[in-house]
Write an enzyme that holds these catalytic residues in place. Sequence first.
Site, PDB file in Angstrom:
ATOM      1  N   ALA A   7       0.854  -1.183   0.000  1.00 26.95           N
ATOM      2  CA  ALA A   7       0.000   0.000   0.000  1.00 26.95           C
ATOM      3  C   ALA A   7       0.894   1.238   0.000  1.00 26.95           C
ATOM      4  O   ALA A   7       1.622   1.482   0.959  1.00 26.95           O
ATOM      5  CB  ALA A   7      -0.908  -0.002   1.225  1.00 26.95           C
ATOM      6  N   MET A   8       0.847   2.011  -1.060  1.00 31.52           N
ATOM      7  CA  MET A   8       1.693   3.201  -1.203  1.00 31.52           C
ATOM      8  C   MET A   8       0.824   4.446  -1.157  1.00 31.52           C
ATOM      9  O   MET A   8      -0.045   4.646  -2.004  1.00 31.52           O
ATOM     10  CB  MET A   8       2.493   3.144  -2.504  1.00 31.52           C
ATOM     11  N   SER A   9       1.081   5.291  -0.166  1.00 27.36           N
ATOM     12  CA  SER A   9       0.280   6.496   0.040  1.00 27.36           C
ATOM     13  C   SER A   9       0.892   7.723  -0.618  1.00 27.36           C
ATOM     14  O   SER A   9       0.275   8.786  -0.643  1.00 27.36           O
ATOM     15  CB  SER A   9       0.135   6.768   1.536  1.00 27.36           C
ATOM     16  N   GLY A  10       2.124   7.591  -1.106  1.00 28.31           N
ATOM     17  CA  GLY A  10       2.833   8.755  -1.619  1.00 28.31           C
ATOM     18  C   GLY A  10       3.690   9.419  -0.568  1.00 28.31           C
ATOM     19  O   GLY A  10       4.318  10.436  -0.826  1.00 28.31           O
ATOM     20  N   VAL A  12       6.718   9.191   2.707  1.00 25.28           N
ATOM     21  CA  VAL A  12       8.081   8.676   2.808  1.00 25.28           C
ATOM     22  C   VAL A  12       8.111   7.260   3.383  1.00 25.28           C
ATOM     23  O   VAL A  12       8.955   6.437   2.992  1.00 25.28           O
ATOM     24  CB  VAL A  12       8.967   9.631   3.652  1.00 25.28           C
ATOM     25  N   ASP A  13       7.210   6.929   4.293  1.00 22.65           N
ATOM     26  CA  ASP A  13       7.257   5.622   4.950  1.00 22.65           C
ATOM     27  C   ASP A  13       6.995   4.482   3.963  1.00 22.65           C
ATOM     28  O   ASP A  13       7.764   3.517   3.901  1.00 22.65           O
ATOM     29  CB  ASP A  13       6.254   5.569   6.104  1.00 22.65           C
ATOM     30  N   SER A  14       5.897   4.565   3.228  1.00 19.54           N
ATOM     31  CA  SER A  14       5.599   3.491   2.284  1.00 19.54           C
ATOM     32  C   SER A  14       6.577   3.484   1.117  1.00 19.54           C
ATOM     33  O   SER A  14       6.843   2.422   0.538  1.00 19.54           O
ATOM     34  CB  SER A  14       4.152   3.605   1.773  1.00 19.54           C
ATOM     35  N   CYS A 121     -10.337   1.921   8.826  1.00 21.12           N
ATOM     36  CA  CYS A 121      -9.786   1.760   7.475  1.00 21.12           C
ATOM     37  C   CYS A 121      -8.826   0.573   7.430  1.00 21.12           C
ATOM     38  O   CYS A 121      -8.845  -0.215   6.476  1.00 21.12           O
ATOM     39  CB  CYS A 121      -9.075   3.041   7.045  1.00 21.12           C
ATOM     40  N   GLY A 145       3.423   0.799   5.272  1.00 16.27           N
ATOM     41  CA  GLY A 145       4.477   1.584   5.901  1.00 16.27           C
ATOM     42  C   GLY A 145       4.199   1.905   7.355  1.00 16.27           C
ATOM     43  O   GLY A 145       4.719   2.900   7.876  1.00 16.27           O
ATOM     44  N   CYS A 217      -7.660  11.674   6.137  1.00 16.30           N
ATOM     45  CA  CYS A 217      -7.430  11.806   4.697  1.00 16.30           C
ATOM     46  C   CYS A 217      -8.613  12.402   3.946  1.00 16.30           C
ATOM     47  O   CYS A 217      -8.421  13.132   2.974  1.00 16.30           O
ATOM     48  CB  CYS A 217      -7.045  10.453   4.101  1.00 16.30           C
TER      49      CYS A 217
END
Length: 374
Positions: A7-10, A12-14, A121, A145, A217
């Site tokens: 899961a990539m949120s945009g 830095v962590d992911s 979520c 992340g 979000c």
Amino acid sequence: MSRVVLAMSGGVDSSVAAHLLLEQGHEVIGVFMRHGEEAVEACAIDGQDKTSSPLLPILNQRADHKQGCCSASDAEDGRRVAERLNIPFYALNLEAEFRGIIDYFVDEYSIGRTPNPCVMCNNRIKFGKLFDYADSVGAKFLATGHYAQLAHGDDGPALTRGVDAGKDQSYVLFGIKKKYLSRMLLPVGGYDKPKIREIAGTLGLNVAEKKDSQEICFVTSGKHDQFVRARRGTDSESTAGDIVTTSGKVVGQHPGIEGFTIGQRRGLGVAMGEPYFVVQIKPADKQVVIGPLSDLGCSELTASDTNWLVEPPQGSFRCLAQIRYNSSAWPAEAEVIEDGRLRVKFDEPQNGVAPGQAVVCYDDDRVLGGGWID
């Protein structure tokens, strides 16, 4: 090694999670979740049918850079990271699923409770629907992340706190299904935040210094009470009413109970000569009850809709119980009672016990389980 859906949120962590997974030899598929009714508009791909497929590669950013609910700029950040790391990157249209999260958020605030949409979520979408997607593409693991860790022992995988105590997110993961622990990967949980940013900088990722998201979000304004009122519509009954003290004295008025939570001090709109806090919300009377700090303490709570990441405890047990994401866990005696509910008795009274929030039980750093505060 294995195919992994990340899961990539945009953020830095992911983004760094993708790099760490690649270093471990995994085949990584990046997925961005579109959330909210504005998602299709904000992340639409020029010239492509918006409803033809739930799986759409993100090719370009909206020209005006306006951030919708899914945040087009976040999607673009994620796409750029994926390009740099040479991994596939897809957007999933989960508007219907997120609408359920939004409805839950609005409904809870409207009845005087304090929802936690991030936990919900994780339960329903990140570690729910995304597992369905992982299955559809033959992925063995799902990664995020989150700052939490997985330990593997004789009794199976255990969810534990992340190394960075200030960023630990194990609390918001308490509600995932136990069966999924063996298929989860949490690559950044063994690092602190400065190290994650350092890694991102070394890799030349554009998100290395990107600020952490501070808001829910889908509430891009940061004003959740206004969001709730707008979502309920002009035809709904107003929840405005009186602000009263614990003795019943009316000391002011408020525009709606959805603007308050137990333990709140700021934004009460009344001057009492000393710090006062929200100690109770009475939705039937549309009252917000305030009192001094001495009125805020709570020694015992019950919780419903429990979820356990260990075998459900029998009888009473000692634990550390945490009642908010950003609070500490405190010593308590807990017990599973009738209907699978949970009773927690703190050794010392706790401030800010809010119906609608989660209480999570720990054995040292290990998440045992928890439930939703009644």
